[in-house]
Design an enzyme around this catalytic site. Sequence first.
Site, PDB file in Angstrom:
ATOM      1  N   LYS A 276     -10.940  -1.351   5.568  1.00 18.84           N
ATOM      2  CA  LYS A 276      -9.745  -1.080   6.368  1.00 18.84           C
ATOM      3  C   LYS A 276     -10.269  -0.690   7.741  1.00 18.84           C
ATOM      4  O   LYS A 276     -11.221   0.092   7.847  1.00 18.84           O
ATOM      5  CB  LYS A 276      -8.960   0.067   5.739  1.00 18.84           C
ATOM      6  CG  LYS A 276      -7.844   0.628   6.615  1.00 18.84           C
ATOM      7  CD  LYS A 276      -6.890   1.480   5.792  1.00 18.84           C
ATOM      8  CE  LYS A 276      -5.937   2.262   6.687  1.00 18.84           C
ATOM      9  NZ  LYS A 276      -4.580   2.330   6.130  1.00 18.84           N
TER      10      LYS A 276
ATOM     11  N   ARG B  51       1.123   9.992   1.101  1.00 18.41           N
ATOM     12  CA  ARG B  51       1.626  10.910   2.134  1.00 18.41           C
ATOM     13  C   ARG B  51       2.910  11.577   1.690  1.00 18.41           C
ATOM     14  O   ARG B  51       3.389  12.506   2.324  1.00 18.41           O
ATOM     15  CB  ARG B  51       1.892  10.142   3.427  1.00 18.41           C
ATOM     16  CG  ARG B  51       0.623   9.738   4.105  1.00 18.41           C
ATOM     17  CD  ARG B  51       0.883   8.822   5.270  1.00 18.41           C
ATOM     18  NE  ARG B  51      -0.250   7.938   5.431  1.00 18.41           N
ATOM     19  CZ  ARG B  51      -0.401   7.086   6.411  1.00 18.41           C
ATOM     20  NH1 ARG B  51       0.525   6.974   7.342  1.00 18.41           N
ATOM     21  NH2 ARG B  51      -1.471   6.323   6.464  1.00 18.41           N
TER      22      ARG B  51
ATOM     23  N   GLU C  94       0.890  -1.168   0.000  1.00 18.71           N
ATOM     24  CA  GLU C  94       0.000   0.000   0.000  1.00 18.71           C
ATOM     25  C   GLU C  94       0.919   1.205   0.000  1.00 18.71           C
ATOM     26  O   GLU C  94       1.533   1.539   1.011  1.00 18.71           O
ATOM     27  CB  GLU C  94      -0.904  -0.008   1.247  1.00 18.71           C
ATOM     28  CG  GLU C  94      -1.802   1.218   1.327  1.00 18.71           C
ATOM     29  CD  GLU C  94      -2.513   1.373   2.678  1.00 18.71           C
ATOM     30  OE1 GLU C  94      -2.831   0.362   3.339  1.00 18.71           O
ATOM     31  OE2 GLU C  94      -2.739   2.533   3.070  1.00 18.71           O
TER      32      GLU C  94
HETATM   33  C1  3PG Z   1      -1.945   3.350   7.989  1.00 19.56           C
HETATM   34  O1  3PG Z   1      -2.192   4.329   7.325  1.00 19.56           O
HETATM   35  O2  3PG Z   1      -2.423   2.252   7.706  1.00 19.56           O
HETATM   36  C2  3PG Z   1      -1.133   3.497   9.221  1.00 19.56           C
HETATM   37  O3  3PG Z   1      -0.462   4.696   9.273  1.00 19.56           O
HETATM   38  C3  3PG Z   1      -0.231   2.372   9.513  1.00 19.56           C
HETATM   39  O4  3PG Z   1      -0.106   2.386  10.866  1.00 19.56           O
HETATM   40  P1  3PG Z   1       1.251   2.009  11.580  1.00 19.56           P
HETATM   41  O5  3PG Z   1       2.273   2.991  11.095  1.00 19.56           O
HETATM   42  O6  3PG Z   1       0.948   2.139  13.049  1.00 19.56           O
HETATM   43  O7  3PG Z   1       1.590   0.609  11.179  1.00 19.56           O
END
Ligand code: 3PG
Length: 213
Positions: free
Chosen positions: A130, A46, A42
């Site tokens: 999700k 960002r 994914e």
């Molecule tokens: C996402 O967008 O899925 C999260 O930022 C992932 O979360 P994590 O960095 O705590 O794994």
Amino acid sequence: MNELQTKIAKIGVVPVIKLNNPTRDAVPLADALCAGGVPVAEVTFRAAGAADAIRLMAQSHPEMLVGAGTVLTTAQVDEAMAAGATFIVTPGLDIEIVKYCQEKGITIFPGCTTPTDYHAAYKLGLEVLKFFPAEQSGGLDKIKAMSAPFPMFKVMPTGGIGLKNLATYAACPVICACGGSYMVTADLIDNGKWDEITELCKKSIEIVKEARK
Ligand code: 3PG
């Protein structure tokens, strides 16, 4: 679950990636993930250049499932699809974007954590959501509680998942796959620690296999 969701469920984990230097890092990162048995990514919007990262990964690794994350607009859906993304992930449930993806025929995993979100997702005909941010929103207990009124959904939790709690999530039949950035942190990527990423992927796959027995 459709074919893509079934493939993701089989892999069991989805790396959530932010790439600051796609030209340098996208291909070696894809190599490292695939070598670790995790041919899925994914790639989040960002960072600028997310579409380039998607393109580089998808072109160099046609066997890989490359999706776009943190998609906030329909323009980004277009950008992601043009780059070769095969799925879209949004942090929240945006009805316009869900409908747009459905029209375009691309799988979308919208972020949902409340009964209101799930209800809207049900009306939109979605099957896999999700669950974000997972730990901060109540974690596995909440996922289980939500599956009582909404047993039709599988979820992909992300947010706060790592090697320490992956087994607990993966063992739950409501879980399609677990997402996270723990195997693709900025430190690992920016310092080119590709072998470490591969090892973390292998370890994750082992944990998921064991938990699902
Ligand atoms: C996402 O967008 O899925 C999260 O930022 C992932 O979360 P994590 O960095 O705590 O794994």
